[in-house]
Scaffold this motif. Structure first.
Motif, short mmCIF file in Angstrom:
data_model
loop_
_atom_site.label_atom_id
_atom_site.label_comp_id
_atom_site.label_asym_id
_atom_site.label_seq_id
_atom_site.Cartn_x
_atom_site.Cartn_y
_atom_site.Cartn_z
N ALA A 1 -2.00 7.38 -1.80
CA ALA A 1 -1.41 8.67 -1.47
C ALA A 1 -2.48 9.59 -0.87
O ALA A 1 -3.59 9.66 -1.40
CB ALA A 1 -0.82 9.30 -2.73
N GLY A 2 -2.13 10.22 0.22
CA GLY A 2 -3.07 11.14 0.87
C GLY A 2 -4.13 10.44 1.70
O GLY A 2 -5.00 11.09 2.27
N CYS A 3 -4.05 9.12 1.77
CA CYS A 3 -5.08 8.37 2.52
C CYS A 3 -4.58 7.99 3.91
O CYS A 3 -3.39 7.96 4.18
CB CYS A 3 -5.46 7.10 1.76
SG CYS A 3 -6.21 7.43 0.16
N VAL A 4 -5.54 7.67 4.76
CA VAL A 4 -5.26 7.32 6.14
C VAL A 4 -5.37 5.81 6.29
O VAL A 4 -6.31 5.20 5.79
CB VAL A 4 -6.27 8.02 7.08
CG1 VAL A 4 -6.03 7.64 8.54
CG2 VAL A 4 -6.21 9.54 6.89
N LEU A 5 -4.39 5.21 6.97
CA LEU A 5 -4.42 3.76 7.20
C LEU A 5 -4.83 3.49 8.65
O LEU A 5 -4.23 4.03 9.58
CB LEU A 5 -3.05 3.14 6.93
CG LEU A 5 -3.00 1.61 7.04
CD1 LEU A 5 -3.78 0.95 5.92
CD2 LEU A 5 -1.54 1.12 7.05
N LEU A 6 -5.82 2.65 8.80
CA LEU A 6 -6.33 2.30 10.13
C LEU A 6 -6.42 0.79 10.25
O LEU A 6 -6.56 0.10 9.24
CB LEU A 6 -7.74 2.89 10.32
CG LEU A 6 -7.94 4.37 10.01
CD1 LEU A 6 -9.43 4.71 10.01
CD2 LEU A 6 -7.20 5.22 11.02
N PRO A 7 -6.38 0.30 11.47
CA PRO A 7 -6.68 -1.12 11.63
C PRO A 7 -8.12 -1.37 11.20
O PRO A 7 -8.99 -0.50 11.35
CB PRO A 7 -6.48 -1.39 13.13
CG PRO A 7 -6.49 -0.06 13.79
CD PRO A 7 -6.08 0.95 12.76
N ALA B 1 7.42 6.58 2.62
CA ALA B 1 6.88 6.51 1.27
C ALA B 1 7.94 6.81 0.24
O ALA B 1 8.73 7.75 0.40
CB ALA B 1 5.71 7.47 1.13
N GLY B 2 7.99 5.98 -0.80
CA GLY B 2 8.89 6.23 -1.91
C GLY B 2 10.27 5.62 -1.72
O GLY B 2 11.07 5.60 -2.66
N SER B 3 10.56 5.10 -0.53
CA SER B 3 11.88 4.47 -0.34
C SER B 3 11.87 3.11 -1.02
O SER B 3 10.82 2.55 -1.30
CB SER B 3 12.18 4.34 1.16
OG SER B 3 11.18 3.58 1.79
N GLN C 1 3.74 6.42 4.46
CA GLN C 1 4.57 5.22 4.47
C GLN C 1 4.17 4.32 3.30
O GLN C 1 3.06 4.41 2.77
CB GLN C 1 4.34 4.41 5.77
CG GLN C 1 4.49 5.18 7.05
CD GLN C 1 5.94 5.42 7.46
OE1 GLN C 1 6.86 4.82 6.89
NE2 GLN C 1 6.15 6.30 8.42
N ASP C 2 5.10 3.44 2.93
CA ASP C 2 4.74 2.30 2.08
C ASP C 2 4.62 1.11 3.03
O ASP C 2 5.55 0.84 3.80
CB ASP C 2 5.82 2.02 1.04
CG ASP C 2 5.90 3.15 0.01
OD1 ASP C 2 4.87 3.84 -0.20
OD2 ASP C 2 6.99 3.36 -0.55
N VAL C 3 3.48 0.45 2.97
CA VAL C 3 3.24 -0.66 3.89
C VAL C 3 3.20 -1.96 3.09
O VAL C 3 2.37 -2.11 2.20
CB VAL C 3 1.93 -0.45 4.68
CG1 VAL C 3 1.64 -1.67 5.57
CG2 VAL C 3 2.00 0.82 5.51
N GLU C 4 4.13 -2.84 3.40
CA GLU C 4 4.20 -4.12 2.68
C GLU C 4 3.58 -5.22 3.53
O GLU C 4 3.74 -5.25 4.74
CB GLU C 4 5.67 -4.48 2.39
CG GLU C 4 6.33 -3.51 1.45
CD GLU C 4 7.83 -3.78 1.31
OE1 GLU C 4 8.21 -4.97 1.33
OE2 GLU C 4 8.59 -2.80 1.20
N ILE D 1 0.89 -1.17 0.00
CA ILE D 1 0.00 0.00 0.00
C ILE D 1 0.93 1.22 0.00
O ILE D 1 1.68 1.43 0.95
CB ILE D 1 -0.91 0.01 1.24
CG1 ILE D 1 -1.66 -1.33 1.36
CG2 ILE D 1 -1.91 1.17 1.17
CD1 ILE D 1 -2.45 -1.48 2.66
N ARG D 2 0.88 1.96 -1.09
CA ARG D 2 1.87 3.02 -1.27
C ARG D 2 1.36 4.38 -0.78
O ARG D 2 0.24 4.77 -1.07
CB ARG D 2 2.24 3.15 -2.74
CG ARG D 2 2.99 1.94 -3.29
CD ARG D 2 3.55 2.26 -4.68
NE ARG D 2 4.06 1.06 -5.34
CZ ARG D 2 5.27 0.53 -5.10
NH1 ARG D 2 6.08 1.09 -4.22
NH2 ARG D 2 5.64 -0.57 -5.74
N GLY D 3 2.25 5.04 -0.05
CA GLY D 3 2.03 6.45 0.29
C GLY D 3 0.94 6.66 1.33
O GLY D 3 0.41 7.77 1.48
N VAL D 4 0.61 5.63 2.07
CA VAL D 4 -0.51 5.74 3.00
C VAL D 4 -0.02 6.27 4.35
O VAL D 4 1.15 6.10 4.72
CB VAL D 4 -1.18 4.36 3.17
CG1 VAL D 4 -0.39 3.43 4.09
CG2 VAL D 4 -2.63 4.52 3.66
#
Lengths: 318, 446
Positions: free
Chosen positions: B56-62, B32-34, B17-20, B6-9
């Motif tokens: 990008a620009g989004c919020v990540l929540l459980p 993000a972007g690394s 962050q990028d979340v793998e 999930i990129r750019g979240v």
């Protein structure tokens, strides 16, 4: 002019209410003739849709519509969707298909006329002939008309007229509509009931409230007794019918506390011996029968004004 | 297993962050972007993922956890099924729901709860956790076999007669005591039946005016007061369903201050809507407990903010159209809520600035999972955590239309309303269940 529907006494401005009362006066002259019929609503279809038994209200509306030459259908749909009969919606769609210009509805559920008028099921005018424990606007209009005849010589509004309404206000659509309409017309209303039979929040209604009938009788111009149903005892609203009668019934002793000109009203049907004693019900000052007669004229006025007095669509005459 | 990025979240609305994700867990979180993959790997930046989600620009929540959902199956599959309810839940950002017991047959045996649980596994979009009935047939007369349900494959921990109140004080006491053996909780529908006979709406000035029989606040508050004292007496866990009045909040606050183990929920509709809507006589607004006054709504909001009310739960209650297309008294009580819960919570608590995303996650994911004793849900977003996640896009809008619902029913009081933000992606056990607002079932490759 009135709005499209008559759902609540609150829908009426002072001017609209006076228009109905004045129109009633004019139509009353017709009722006094030997041929009691006007051609006004010829070709219009008026449906009496009664989900609750109410012979007197149904007959009153039927007669009113017939005197205006409307075609009248009565649809007694006892057993609403609550008891798995045909739903209100399907009944409404049926009436719409039959081309009803006005639907007069009596229903046990508060708000059913509002639903009929606003859910998009029908196009015609909706008249509330009593819904649950909500409202009964034509009863309030006929009461106002009766009051005006006795206290204002049949003219103008009811400014300063002191009306006492006694009984089961909590479950009474008559009381709700009367409080709203009489307030609009300037009357001074006092509700009298045991605290259990007054709605929560009644202190904010546009009227006074008392628990003691004897205290308010001497100043009243009219006393309106509400029907009390003995089955209310199941909900513990009062201990016994005898105690209710003693505390809130209108009997000869209490009638003697009233001013000589004050009238006694009752929307019917009366429970003689419960909220009203026989000698009061039959007294000269009891105008119960006159209320019935006025009811027909008031309902003629409502139908006349709601349906615009115009012939059916396409005729072009006004 | 699916590998995903999930990129750019922005976890909890914080730094991008990028979340793998791989093997169902969060494998890596990097700015993000690394370069992706293991930094030790030379081919890291070339790593290929089965699924790539732009956020990008989004919020990540459980992933959200609902402690109070009516899925209607078995018995009322005309209004909802476990499959359609699971789709609605996923679309709303949930990764776990608790299916209430008032089905037909009632979920009062190990057999029924296991069936509900298996149907949830088959639908495979959210964890469906059956709630067991407290009493046989919800009749309030005899305890259901709570132990059998607890030790069944469904592993029931939440017990409720929801829709009906466990009114008998002795039965309530016994239920509270009994569930201690397996760390269960009794979720009470607090409604004194005698005080609410025929009740149609909140009792107050408006009910008096409309001539609708009143549902007094005291009928809820008195039961909660009794139940917190019972919970204290037997030292057990009590959960209060759909708290709706300011007075109830005071009782719960008092109980918590006393150290009583009570938790409470509020629904999105009780946090947003007031009884004034009933004046239309449109049964879309008919719900139990009823919509209350503005002061109640405000008290509930404050209680959610200060934690007196622990969680937001939907009380998602689907009904077929004919059950609302009628006069008020004849209509069914209830509103659907899974697909509008997060937009409403975001509007009431985030947009208003009263809470941050971490706090809202406590109310909609972490704490409901804890009350329900659900493993693998409501976890903090960190490497190694189960990948149950929702991506919220604040730049979009949620326009409520009958067509938008994945639920089989459309009895939503929010039709034609627009809320800021929308659920964009949802990840359940490491694979996407919602992508760009659309429910996807099964494995999806990018």
């Amino acid at each position: 002019m009135l709005g499209k529907h008559l759902l609540s006494a609150a829908d009426l401005t002072r001017d609209q209410a006076l228009l109905i009362l004045d129109t009633t006066s004019e139509l009353a002259a017709v009722t006094d003739r030997s041929v009691k019929k006007l051609p006004t609503l010829r070709g219009r279809t008026v449906v009496n849709l009664f989900f609750e038994d109410s012979t007197r209200t149904r007959l009153s509306f039927e007669l009113a519509a017939k005197r205006l030459s409307a075609d009248v259908i009565t649809f007694s749909a006892k057993g609403s969707s609550v008891s798995k009969g045909e739903s209100l919606k399907d009944t409404a769609l049926t009436l719409e298909a039959m081309g009803a210009d006005a639907v007069i509805i009596r229903h046990g559920a508060s708000g059913a006329p509002e639903r009929l008028a606003t859910a998009g099921w029908i196009d015609g005018a909706v008249l509330n002939a009593g819904d649950g424990t909500h409202e009964h606007p034509t009863q309030a209009l006929l009461d106002a008309y009766t009051l005006r005849r006795h206290t204002r010589d049949g003219q103008g509004d009811l400014s300063g007229v002191r009306v006492v309404i006694v009984g089961d206000v909590l479950h009474s659509r008559v009381a709700r509509s009367n409080v709203l309409l009489l307030q609009t017309l300037g009357a001074d209303v006092t509700l009298v009931a045991p605290p259990t039979l007054l709605p929560v929040g009644v202190e904010n209604w546009p009227c006074k409230v008392s628990y003691h009938l004897d205290d308010v009788l001497p100043d009243a111009d009219a006393v309106m007794m509400l029907r009390v149903q003995a089955e209310r005892m199941a909900g513990a609203y009062f201990p016994s019918t005898l105690e209710y009668s003693r505390m809130y019934g209108l009997d000869a002793r209490r009638m003697a506390l009233m001013s000589p000109d004050a009238i006694v009203m009752h929307p019917g049907p009366m429970n003689r011996g419960l909220e009203i004693s026989a000698d009061v019900a039959d007294a000269d000052r009891a105008v119960v029968v006159e209320q019935v007669a006025n009811g027909v004229n008031v309902r003629m006025a409502c139908l006349y004004l709601l349906l615009g007095g115009a012939s059916s669509e396409g005729d072009g005459s006004q | 297993m699916t590998s995903m990025i999930i990129r750019g979240v922005q976890p909890y609305g914080e730094a991008a962050q990028d979340v793998e994700i791989s093997d169902g867990v969060i494998a890596r979180i990097s700015p993000a972007g690394s370069p992706t993959g293991s930094p030790a790997s030379a081919a890291a930046s070339q790593k290929v993922f089965d699924v790539e989600l732009d956020a990008a620009g989004c919020v990540l929540l459980p992933g959200l956890v609902d402690l109070h959902t009516h899925l209607r199956e078995p018995g009322r599959e005309d209004s909802e099924t476990i499959a359609t309810g699971s789709r609605a839940a996923a679309k709303g950002g949930f990764t776990c729901v608790h299916a209430m017991a008032n089905t037909a047959p009632v979920a009062d045996t190990a057999g029924v709860v296991e069936q509900v649980w298996r149907r949830g596994v088959d639908a495979d979009l959210v964890d469906v956790r059956p709630v067991g009935a407290v009493t046989v047939g919800l009749q309030g007369a005899q305890l259901a076999e709570l132990g059998a349900m607890a030790s069944s494959a469904a592993q029931v921990r939440v017990f409720s007669d929801d829709g009906l109140c466990v009114h008998d004080p002795l039965l309530m006491r016994r239920a509270l005591e009994y569930v201690k053996a397996f760390d269960g909780v009794v979720a009470q529908h607090a409604q004194d039946p005698r005080l609410t006979e025929g009740a149609q709406m909140n009792e107050g000035e408006l009910s008096g005016r409309l001539g609708l029989a009143g549902w007094p606040a005291v009928a809820e508050e008195a039961i909660i007061a009794r139940d917190v004292l019972l919970a204290e007496h037997v030292d057990s866990r009590l959960h209060v369903c759909h708290v709706s009045t300011a007075g109830s909040v005071e009782v719960v606050r008092w109980a918590k201050a006393r150290g009583i183990r009570v938790t409470a929920e509020a629904t999105p509709h009780h946090l947003l809507l007031t009884e004034e809507l009933v004046a239309s006589f449109d049964p879309i607004y008919k719900v139990n407990p009823p919509l209350r006054r503005e002061e109640d709504v405000m008290a509930l909001r404050e209680a959610v903010i200060d934690g007196t009310i622990d969680i937001i739960a939907t009380d998602h209650a689907p009904h077929p159209r004919e059950d609302k297309d009628c006069e008020w008294a004849a209509a069914a009580m209830g509103m659907i809520g899974l697909e509008t819960a997060l937009p409403i919570a975001a509007q009431v608590f985030i947009e208003s600035g009263r809470m941050d995303w971490r706090q809202l996650c406590e109310r909609m994911s972490v704490t409901p999972a804890r009350i329900g004793r659900v493993a693998d849900q409501g976890a903090v977003i960190e490497v190694g955590a189960p990948a149950n996640l929702v991506v919220w896009d604040p730049a979009q809008t949620t326009v409520v239309t009958p067509a938008m619902f994945e639920s089989k029913s459309a009895n939503s009081p929010y039709l034609d309303r627009t809320f800021a933000g929308a659920v964009r992606h949802v990840v359940f056990r490491g694979r996407p269940t919602v992508v760009d607002g659309q429910v996807v079932s099964g494995e999806v490759a990018s």
